[in-house]
Design an enzyme around this catalytic site. Structure first.
Site, PDB file in Angstrom:
ATOM      1  CB  CYS A 101      19.935  52.746  14.568  1.00  0.00           C
ATOM      2  SG  CYS A 101      21.632  52.752  13.970  1.00  0.00           S
ATOM      3  CB  CYS A 197      25.457  45.039  13.476  1.00  0.00           C
ATOM      4  SG  CYS A 197      26.956  44.177  13.934  1.00  0.00           S
TER       5      CYS A 197
END
Length: 375
Positions: A101, A197
């Site tokens: 990420c 998340c």
């Protein structure tokens, strides 16, 4: 009045990025906040807090008197991070999506977006530092060793580091909280997020179940005895102790890793035979690795370090372990460990250090156990 360089700060809703924005403003930068939305499959669920995080980020921007923009990178995240995450799990490995990420979203999509809106630099709330030396950029550990996040940033390159600022990398976490309270930030006491998340605090197996088909199979001990049944190899990671569903089975010769009531740990996965191997005792030889091989290497300097002795981490929360680096073909490398390393896990990152400097690393492909034979 002179030119104020524009910095776009990734405001996550957390205290670290909020204090980063404040510090940059104090230093005279023209600060703009961006909130990145990276996941929307089940946005309304109790586990994904992105709506709540955006409210917190917007409140921080309000207190600091800066603009904030909401940017959706969910499509890029799904293509570049989540698809790879699932591929790795299906292959029986345990990937680290935070590393991907950072390389693909926060310091690529976000950086590109920031440059389009006139930024000269981007900033995040990571505990790391950047140092320029003789025209080269080095990635350094954060000064707060217990919070250092250079491990997750090891795939950043020269171009990315030249545009990146990590304001809280110079501070201890206690100091960051103190500043947040002092200036009245609404999230000063917000607890640190403990996951990515899309997983959040939810039961991990339940989440993976939605995307990966499960194929149950036998759990065996080193003597080849079936001691239980696994739910699918993708759902287990090396060194795992909880959630194995076995107990009361004694391993013959269990004293090698602990007494007969010693806990069980996942030691190996045999994909071809769909078998999960477990051992008793934290220090069982099958859990200890003398060497590893890694691929898909990425080096901060743009070229690999010379073979020799370095520090290394094979998982985020561990002290640097001495290792000997050797290069292998096709962009990979091998590490040998004078002191065997515990639960070295394919799919995770092996990251190299020279003192406080993070050199880069690669994805662990295989590890050589201290005792390599299986029943």
């Amino acid at each position: 009045m002179g030119h104020k360089p524009r910095v776009v700060v990734g405001l996550s809703g957390g205290v670290d990025s909020a204090v980063s924005a404040y510090l940059l403003k104090q230093q005279g930068y023209d600060v703009v906040g961006i909130f990145m939305k990276n996941w929307e499959d089940d946005d309304d669920s109790e586990y994904c807090s992105s709506n709540e995080d955006f409210v917190d980020a917007a409140s921080v921007a309000d207190v600091l008197g800066i603009e904030i923009e909401h940017v959706n990178f969910a499509a890029e995240y799904k293509d570049r991070v989540f698809a790879e995450f699932l591929r790795e799990y299906q292959a029986g490995r345990t990937p680290n999506p935070d590393v991907l990420c950072n390389a693909e979203i926060k310091f690529k999509s976000f950086l590109d977006h920031a440059m389009r809106v006139g930024a000269e630099k981007i900033a995040t709330g990571h505990y790391a530092r950047v140092r320029e030396r003789a025209g080269r950029f080095e990635l350094l550990k954060g000064l707060d060793e217990s919070k250092d996040q250079s491990y997750f940033l090891h795939r950043l390159n020269q171009a990315q580091l030249s545009k990146s600022l990590f304001p809280v990398g110079e501070l201890r976490k206690t100091e960051v909280r103190r500043i947040a309270e002092e200036i009245g930030l609404p999230n000063a006491k917000k607890k640190d997020s403990t996951g990515i998340c899309f997983i959040g605090e939810r039961p991990f197996r339940e989440f993976l179940n939605r995307y990966i088909s499960k194929e149950p199979g036998p759990i065996k001990d080193p003597n080849g005895r079936v001691v239980g049944k696994h739910q699918g190899l993708s759902f287990y990671t090396l060194g795992q102790r909880q959630g194995l569903g076995i107990g009361g089975v004694k391993e013959k010769g269990a004293q090698r890793g602990g007494g007969e009531h010693a806990p069980w740990f996942v030691a190996r996965k045999d994909i071809a035979k769909n078998t999960l191997w477990v051992v008793q005792g934290h220090d069982h030889p099958w859990l200890l690795s003398a060497a590893l091989e890694a691929g898909d290497a990425s080096w901060v300097a743009g070229e690999p370090p010379v073979p020799g002795t370095y520090g290394s981490k094979t998982r985020y929360r561990q002290a640097d372990a001495p290792c000997v680096l050797e290069r292998t073909g096709s962009g990979g490398f091998a590490l040998g460990f004078p002191e065997p390393q515990w639960a070295v896990t394919p799919g995770q990152s092996a990251v190299l250090y020279q003192g406080e400097v993070c050199l880069g690393g690669g994805v662990i492909a295989a590890a050589t156990a201290v005792e390599a034979t299986a029943a």
